[in-house]
Design a protein around this motif. Structure first.
Motif, short mmCIF file in Angstrom:
data_model
loop_
_atom_site.label_atom_id
_atom_site.label_comp_id
_atom_site.label_asym_id
_atom_site.label_seq_id
_atom_site.Cartn_x
_atom_site.Cartn_y
_atom_site.Cartn_z
N PRO A 2 0.87 -1.20 -0.01
CA PRO A 2 0.11 0.05 0.02
C PRO A 2 0.89 1.09 0.12
O PRO A 2 2.04 1.26 0.35
CB PRO A 2 -0.54 0.02 1.20
N ASN A 143 -23.78 5.95 -10.17
CA ASN A 143 -24.20 4.45 -9.84
C ASN A 143 -25.49 4.71 -8.70
O ASN A 143 -25.46 5.63 -7.90
CB ASN A 143 -23.51 3.43 -9.29
N GLN A 146 -24.67 4.16 -4.64
CA GLN A 146 -23.67 5.37 -4.02
C GLN A 146 -24.86 6.64 -3.84
O GLN A 146 -24.76 7.26 -2.68
CB GLN A 146 -22.59 5.40 -4.37
N PHE A 190 -14.63 9.93 2.64
CA PHE A 190 -13.35 9.83 1.68
C PHE A 190 -13.20 11.04 0.80
O PHE A 190 -14.37 11.71 0.83
CB PHE A 190 -13.11 8.74 1.17
N LEU A 191 -12.30 11.68 0.49
CA LEU A 191 -12.03 12.94 -0.56
C LEU A 191 -12.66 12.73 -1.63
O LEU A 191 -12.64 11.34 -2.22
CB LEU A 191 -10.80 13.32 -0.35
N PRO A 192 -13.11 13.67 -2.65
CA PRO A 192 -13.51 13.50 -3.86
C PRO A 192 -12.13 13.33 -4.56
O PRO A 192 -11.17 13.77 -4.50
CB PRO A 192 -14.22 14.89 -4.11
N PRO A 193 -12.64 12.83 -5.94
CA PRO A 193 -11.68 12.68 -6.93
C PRO A 193 -11.28 14.01 -7.63
O PRO A 193 -12.03 14.94 -7.38
CB PRO A 193 -12.09 11.78 -7.98
N PRO A 194 -10.07 14.24 -8.34
CA PRO A 194 -9.58 15.61 -8.98
C PRO A 194 -10.97 15.78 -9.88
O PRO A 194 -11.36 14.86 -10.54
CB PRO A 194 -8.26 15.28 -9.77
N LYS A 201 -15.37 11.01 -16.37
CA LYS A 201 -16.00 9.78 -16.04
C LYS A 201 -17.45 9.89 -16.05
O LYS A 201 -18.17 9.26 -16.45
CB LYS A 201 -15.49 9.39 -14.62
N ARG B 43 -6.91 6.27 -11.85
CA ARG B 43 -7.90 5.53 -11.45
C ARG B 43 -7.95 4.15 -11.80
O ARG B 43 -8.21 3.39 -10.94
CB ARG B 43 -9.23 6.43 -11.98
N CYS B 61 -3.08 -3.44 1.56
CA CYS B 61 -3.38 -3.08 0.39
C CYS B 61 -4.89 -2.96 0.21
O CYS B 61 -5.41 -2.01 -0.59
CB CYS B 61 -2.73 -3.88 -0.59
N ALA B 64 -5.91 0.46 1.60
CA ALA B 64 -5.33 1.53 0.96
C ALA B 64 -5.99 1.64 -0.28
O ALA B 64 -6.35 2.70 -0.81
CB ALA B 64 -3.62 1.34 0.83
N TYR B 65 -6.17 0.62 -1.06
CA TYR B 65 -6.88 0.67 -2.44
C TYR B 65 -8.24 0.88 -2.74
O TYR B 65 -8.56 1.26 -3.43
CB TYR B 65 -6.04 -0.37 -3.35
N ARG B 67 -9.60 2.70 -0.39
CA ARG B 67 -9.70 4.34 -0.27
C ARG B 67 -9.38 5.10 -1.50
O ARG B 67 -9.99 5.72 -2.00
CB ARG B 67 -8.91 4.50 1.07
N ALA B 68 -8.19 4.45 -2.02
CA ALA B 68 -7.66 5.08 -3.24
C ALA B 68 -8.70 4.97 -4.47
O ALA B 68 -8.98 6.01 -5.01
CB ALA B 68 -6.48 4.46 -3.62
N LEU B 70 -11.95 4.79 -4.30
CA LEU B 70 -13.08 5.63 -3.74
C LEU B 70 -12.81 7.17 -4.23
O LEU B 70 -13.56 7.77 -4.85
CB LEU B 70 -13.57 5.58 -2.39
N GLU B 71 -11.27 7.38 -3.54
CA GLU B 71 -11.13 8.80 -4.05
C GLU B 71 -10.62 9.35 -5.30
O GLU B 71 -10.75 10.28 -5.73
CB GLU B 71 -9.87 9.24 -3.04
N LYS B 72 -10.48 8.31 -6.19
CA LYS B 72 -10.38 8.52 -7.50
C LYS B 72 -11.58 8.39 -8.35
O LYS B 72 -11.57 8.47 -9.56
CB LYS B 72 -9.05 7.61 -8.13
N GLY B 73 -12.64 8.14 -7.55
CA GLY B 73 -13.69 8.47 -8.45
C GLY B 73 -14.43 6.98 -8.98
O GLY B 73 -15.33 6.88 -9.65
N SER B 74 -13.94 5.76 -8.52
CA SER B 74 -14.62 4.62 -8.94
C SER B 74 -15.54 4.35 -7.98
O SER B 74 -15.59 4.66 -6.64
CB SER B 74 -13.52 3.33 -8.82
N HIS B 75 -16.78 3.66 -8.43
CA HIS B 75 -17.73 3.32 -7.54
C HIS B 75 -17.72 1.80 -7.07
O HIS B 75 -17.02 0.98 -7.76
CB HIS B 75 -19.16 3.72 -7.79
N LEU B 76 -18.65 1.32 -6.28
CA LEU B 76 -18.55 0.11 -5.79
C LEU B 76 -18.85 -0.88 -6.73
O LEU B 76 -18.18 -2.11 -6.53
CB LEU B 76 -19.54 -0.13 -4.48
N GLY B 77 -19.76 -0.60 -7.70
CA GLY B 77 -19.85 -1.44 -8.85
C GLY B 77 -18.69 -2.01 -9.42
O GLY B 77 -18.29 -3.08 -9.77
N GLU B 78 -17.77 -1.03 -9.83
CA GLU B 78 -16.68 -1.19 -10.87
C GLU B 78 -15.54 -2.01 -9.79
O GLU B 78 -15.03 -2.77 -10.09
CB GLU B 78 -16.04 0.16 -10.91
#
Ligand code: SF4
Lengths: 320, 110
Positions: A2, A143, A146, A190-194, A201, B43, B61, B64-65, B67-68, B70-78
């Motif tokens: 990680p 989706n 969420q 959690f924080l938003p994406p850029p 997207k 993402r 991991c 960490a991933y 969180r990563a 979610l914060e990069k804009g992926s949703h739970l389905g993906e």
């Protein structure tokens, strides 16, 4: 393996973060008037910093609206931003919208989308179209699960239907002057994406699956106040979230903060520097002032009171 | 309850640099470059990392991933589909070796 994470817990004071970078939070020219027309809303979104919802009945009355209109006439704001709650639930909204539209370069109304459903919603859409009002709609994700986790059961399908109707009216279409922007707050701690990545997207997901178009997407961090703060406390996320906000302090975001350019007014006509200070009762100018008593706009250089929720505006790319 | 894994330990990852700083430095420099935007977006890389994290079953991991992503804009389905991709490859990798099993059994059998 990680990525290394910062394990520090607990937030630091916002004014200390400013001091560490030799910064002060002061006003520039005030160009925007944000009008919070009330706390009544059809939804009870779990991130709402104002705890708006169907159980709330505080809405702006006609007398206060006239004071707001007078103020807009006196100062000619570049843009006026109507928010709530759900503005659609305010009985005299039409009076306010009709009077303000010619008094500003850009009148925008924030909507939860669901409130634009039904007969009153359809009539308001027509009114907005007639007056060229810009719409800013909340949609946290592309989706259902969420979106509904944040905004309530059934909200996804209704939001998509309203977005399609707005597109059919010309809102959000590529060449159309009828502006439709989306706002996405994360559906959790959690924080938003850029913004740019998220916009790409959203654009492809919404168009590919639903044929929906919009102009821009804004991504904002959730502010640890109101119902979102209760969620953070209940779920055991509060300390880590506050630490994340303060660890992510970005000094470059300070010049663009919205409080430097706007005044916020609540449903009773009282003034604040932003909607988050409004939620917390942190007055503009250090004491209660009614909009009708505003003799001049605050001059550039006027200090803005800070609070620890300001960290939500300065994390990453910032809240502008 | 005492366990080997404490979620707070993730924050101490950088401490592995203490007794071999040069190797750690090289690893982290490489690591950061791998996850920077390239032909793939950050993402997309985080989604791959999430799937691999499930394959190597590393709880740090996965934390960490998740969180990563979610914060990069992926949703739970993906994210769930990414884990299914890892699962399909992992399961398929076992299953495809049945070809060997069958070949050997055939050779041994009358
Ligand atoms: S909460 Fe944000 S907008 Fe409000 S005063 Fe603080 S920094 Fe400015």
């Amino acid at each position: 393996m990680p990525m290394a994470a910062n394990g520090q817990m607990g937030g630091r004071a916002f004014h200390e973060a400013l001091e560490r970078h030799g910064l002060q939070l002061t006003r520039e020219e005030t160009r925007v008037l944000q009008v919070n027309v009330g706390l009544a809303c059809g939804l009870s979104c779990r991130h709402c910093h104002l705890e708006a919802g169907p159980q709330r009945d505080e809405v702006m009355d006609l007398e206060t609206m006239e004071a707001v209109i007078d103020c807009a006439r006196r100062f000619r704001f570049e843009s006026i931003d109507l928010t709530g709650g759900a503005p659609e639930l305010v009985p005299d909204l039409e009076r306010l919208v009709r009077a303000l539209a010619p008094l500003t370069g850009r009148l925008m109304v924030r909507t939860n989308l669901v409130a634009l459903d039904g007969a009153r919603g359809a009539a308001l859409c027509e009114l907005y179209r007639e007056l060229g009002v810009a719409l800013v709609a909340s949609l946290p994700a592309t989706n259902a699960s969420q979106t509904e986790a944040q905004r309530g059961e059934g909200v996804w399908g209704r939001s998509i239907e309203v977005l399609k109707k707005l597109n059919a009216l010309g809102y959000g279409m590529p060449e159309s002057p009828l502006r439709l922007d989306l706002v996405s707050n994360p559906s959790g701690a959690f924080l938003p994406p850029p913004q740019q990545q998220a916009e790409q997207k959203f654009r492809s997901d919404l168009f590919r699956r639903h044929g929906i178009s919009f102009h821009s997407l804004y991504t904002f961090a959730n502010v640890p106040l109101g119902r979102f703060r209760s969620f953070l406390e209940r779920s055991g996320n509060l300390d880590a979230y506050l630490a994340k906000l303060s660890d992510g302090f970005n000094p470059c975001s300070v010049p663009g903060l919205m409080c430097r350019y706007q005044l916020s007014v609540d449903w009773r006509g009282r003034l604040y520097d932003c909607d988050f200070h409004l939620a917390q009762g942190v007055w503009h100018g250090g004491g209660e002032t009614h909009i009708s008593a505003l003799a001049e706009l605050p001059p550039p250089g006027t200090a803005i009171p800070t609070a620890d929720h300001c960290f939500a505006c300065t994390v990453g790319a910032g809240f502008t | 309850m005492e366990t080997y894994y404490d979620p707070k330990d993730l924050g101490s990852f950088a401490e592995v640099a203490k007794d071999a700083p040069e190797l750690a430095g090289k690893f982290f420099a490489y690591y950061n470059e791998v996850f920077a935007e390239g032909e793939l977006t950050e993402r997309e890389k985080a989604l791959i990392a999430l799937a691999v994290a499930h394959t190597v079953q590393c709880p740090y991991c996965i934390d960490a991933y998740t969180r990563a992503c979610l914060e990069k804009g992926s949703h739970l389905g993906e994210m769930t589909e990414a884990v299914h991709v890892a699962t399909a490859i992992r399961g398929g990798a076992s299953l495809v070796h049945a070809v060997q099993m069958r070949k050997i059994a055939e050779k041994l059998s009358l």
